[in-house]
Design an enzyme around this catalytic site. Sequence first.
Site, PDB file in Angstrom:
ATOM      1  NE  ARG A 223     -97.374   3.842-111.155  1.00  0.00           N
ATOM      2  CZ  ARG A 223     -96.425   4.692-111.547  1.00  0.00           C
ATOM      3  NH1 ARG A 223     -95.916   5.560-110.688  1.00  0.00           N
ATOM      4  NH2 ARG A 223     -95.974   4.684-112.773  1.00  0.00           N
ATOM      5  CG  PHE A 239     -91.741  11.857-100.597  1.00  0.00           C
ATOM      6  CD1 PHE A 239     -91.203  13.136-100.446  1.00  0.00           C
ATOM      7  CD2 PHE A 239     -91.415  10.889 -99.655  1.00  0.00           C
ATOM      8  CE1 PHE A 239     -90.343  13.428 -99.383  1.00  0.00           C
ATOM      9  CE2 PHE A 239     -90.562  11.178 -98.585  1.00  0.00           C
ATOM     10  CZ  PHE A 239     -90.018  12.446 -98.447  1.00  0.00           C
ATOM     11  CG  ASP A 261     -95.905  15.740-103.300  1.00  0.00           C
ATOM     12  OD1 ASP A 261     -95.365  14.691-103.695  1.00  0.00           O
ATOM     13  OD2 ASP A 261     -95.476  16.875-103.617  1.00  0.00           O
ATOM     14  CG  ASP A 311     -91.120   7.067-104.989  1.00  0.00           C
ATOM     15  OD1 ASP A 311     -89.893   6.906-105.097  1.00  0.00           O
ATOM     16  OD2 ASP A 311     -91.869   7.283-105.963  1.00  0.00           O
ATOM     17  CB  CYS A 351     -84.786   7.802-107.573  1.00  0.00           C
ATOM     18  SG  CYS A 351     -85.287   9.393-106.926  1.00  0.00           S
TER      19      CYS A 351
HETATM   20  N1  SAH Z   1     -94.261   8.442-105.737  1.00  0.00           N
HETATM   21  C1  SAH Z   1     -94.431   9.304-106.879  1.00  0.00           C
HETATM   22  C2  SAH Z   1     -93.154  10.036-107.277  1.00  0.00           C
HETATM   23  C3  SAH Z   1     -92.532  10.857-106.169  1.00  0.00           C
HETATM   24  S1  SAH Z   1     -91.541  12.156-106.761  1.00  0.00           S
HETATM   25  C4  SAH Z   1     -95.002   8.493-108.067  1.00  0.00           C
HETATM   26  O1  SAH Z   1     -94.982   7.243-108.035  1.00  0.00           O
HETATM   27  O2  SAH Z   1     -95.448   9.085-109.028  1.00  0.00           O
HETATM   28  C5  SAH Z   1     -91.115  13.021-105.343  1.00  0.00           C
HETATM   29  C6  SAH Z   1     -92.212  13.936-104.798  1.00  0.00           C
HETATM   30  O3  SAH Z   1     -91.742  14.424-103.557  1.00  0.00           O
HETATM   31  C7  SAH Z   1     -92.553  15.177-105.592  1.00  0.00           C
HETATM   32  O4  SAH Z   1     -93.915  15.172-105.904  1.00  0.00           O
HETATM   33  C8  SAH Z   1     -92.232  16.384-104.683  1.00  0.00           C
HETATM   34  O5  SAH Z   1     -93.188  17.417-104.767  1.00  0.00           O
HETATM   35  C9  SAH Z   1     -92.253  15.739-103.341  1.00  0.00           C
HETATM   36  N2  SAH Z   1     -91.438  16.312-102.271  1.00  0.00           N
HETATM   37  C10 SAH Z   1     -90.135  16.695-102.318  1.00  0.00           C
HETATM   38  N3  SAH Z   1     -89.694  17.043-101.086  1.00  0.00           N
HETATM   39  C11 SAH Z   1     -90.740  16.872-100.239  1.00  0.00           C
HETATM   40  C12 SAH Z   1     -90.917  17.028 -98.832  1.00  0.00           C
HETATM   41  N4  SAH Z   1     -89.912  17.418 -98.042  1.00  0.00           N
HETATM   42  N5  SAH Z   1     -92.118  16.749 -98.293  1.00  0.00           N
HETATM   43  C13 SAH Z   1     -93.151  16.345 -99.083  1.00  0.00           C
HETATM   44  N6  SAH Z   1     -93.028  16.159-100.424  1.00  0.00           N
HETATM   45  C14 SAH Z   1     -91.858  16.428-100.986  1.00  0.00           C
END
Ligand code: SAH
Length: 407
Positions: A223, A239, A261, A311, A351
């Site tokens: 970040r 995401f 998201d 992510d 991850c």
């Molecule tokens: N980048 C964030 C963490 C991401 S976690 C941070 O730094 O805090 C992964 C996220 O992907 C979750 O919030 C989940 O709701 C979302 N997600 C999972 N599958 C998805 C999809 N197909 N499209 C959009 N969001 C999705």
Amino acid sequence: MNRPPRTPHQSGGTTPRLILKAGRERSLLRRHPWVFSGAIERVEAAPEPGGSLAVHAADNSFLGWATYSPESQIRARVWSWHEAEPLNAELITARVAGAVARRERLLPGMNAVRLLHGEADGLPGCVCDRYGDLLVIQLLSTGAARWRAAIVAALVACTGATQVYERSDADVLALEGLPIAQGLVHGEGQVLPGIVDEQGLRFTVDPVHGHKTGFYLDQRDNRAKVRALADVDEVLDCFCYTGGFTASALAGGARHVTAIDASADALALAKTNVELNGLSAERVDFLDADVFKHLRKLRDQGKAYDLIVMDPPKFAPTAATAERAARGYKDINLLAFKLLKPGGLLFTFSCSGGVNPDLFQKIIAGAALDAGVDARIVAHLNAGADHPVALAFPESEYLKGLCCVVG
Ligand code: SAH
């Protein structure tokens, strides 16, 4: 209290033992702590799930003290490599104290920090994240669950935390044959969302309803890197969860962010987090959408971005699911490359435990090739110093990322 039952076995002794097949001691001699079911010749006087046993090579030499997971393919996890240092409350207290001291030294004064990172801290299956005076733990192996009381007592003693909340609800519990365990294990009252400070930015963390322990501490350093390079017109945060990268990009000067998201709750908290930092939510489009589909829409609309963060959640928990995951990573990164302006930056992550850094880099190379862009890696990214990687246990490096520049 935590002592395993002392069942006599055929040779008359009382200590449960696990004997490996000939030649299968090699990984343990290199201090990799997992004993897979296929490596086992026999278990003598098997303990209950989570109970201790001594692991021996086929020639009967001692290898380590482990806990037993009869339902898992990872049948035993080694906690101690010394015969004179069996698994007991003193060992756990020392391990927890060591892990906490390492964070104090490496990340002094950090109020949102991972204190325990499982095998990499010599505590197989134990995770603990600190959010100020609240600790959130995940006990994801039978051994970790069995030693819950000692782990919690040691954490409280080292940190003075007022509340410890357990969030053992990850998918891997089923593989260990463990039930979900969620609730307060130390302290009183309700566990409410709290605010943490991360390098000058504030974030609301909800340990009860959020993902994992409530916040992705593992992206702290990344970040900051995005923030340092975000003085641009258009950022796309795919995401986005609770807006960690979105708020960082705005703080770094981004004129506009598109944050996507599939969770409405996460998006609502992302907006709260942006506002909490005095940043303008009007500069953000929060989109409740599927990233896979929405990227195609953006491509068809001819959109272009200066910086994209990708992510996604874990696509491949194990190596067996890596191939399907690889297709998913390639798809979204190919689209991301197409959406970047010349000179644009892609911060892309995986991850997935089943996708190692080499494979991830190959997938991203394939995505750039098929997107028809000339891209180069300018940084290899990973989790911060509070997510150490044990040299003997490369699996602890679950988060890997690349920063690529196109054109
Ligand atoms: N980048 C964030 C963490 C991401 S976690 C941070 O730094 O805090 C992964 C996220 O992907 C979750 O919030 C989940 O709701 C979302 N997600 C999972 N599958 C998805 C999809 N197909 N499209 C959009 N969001 C999705």
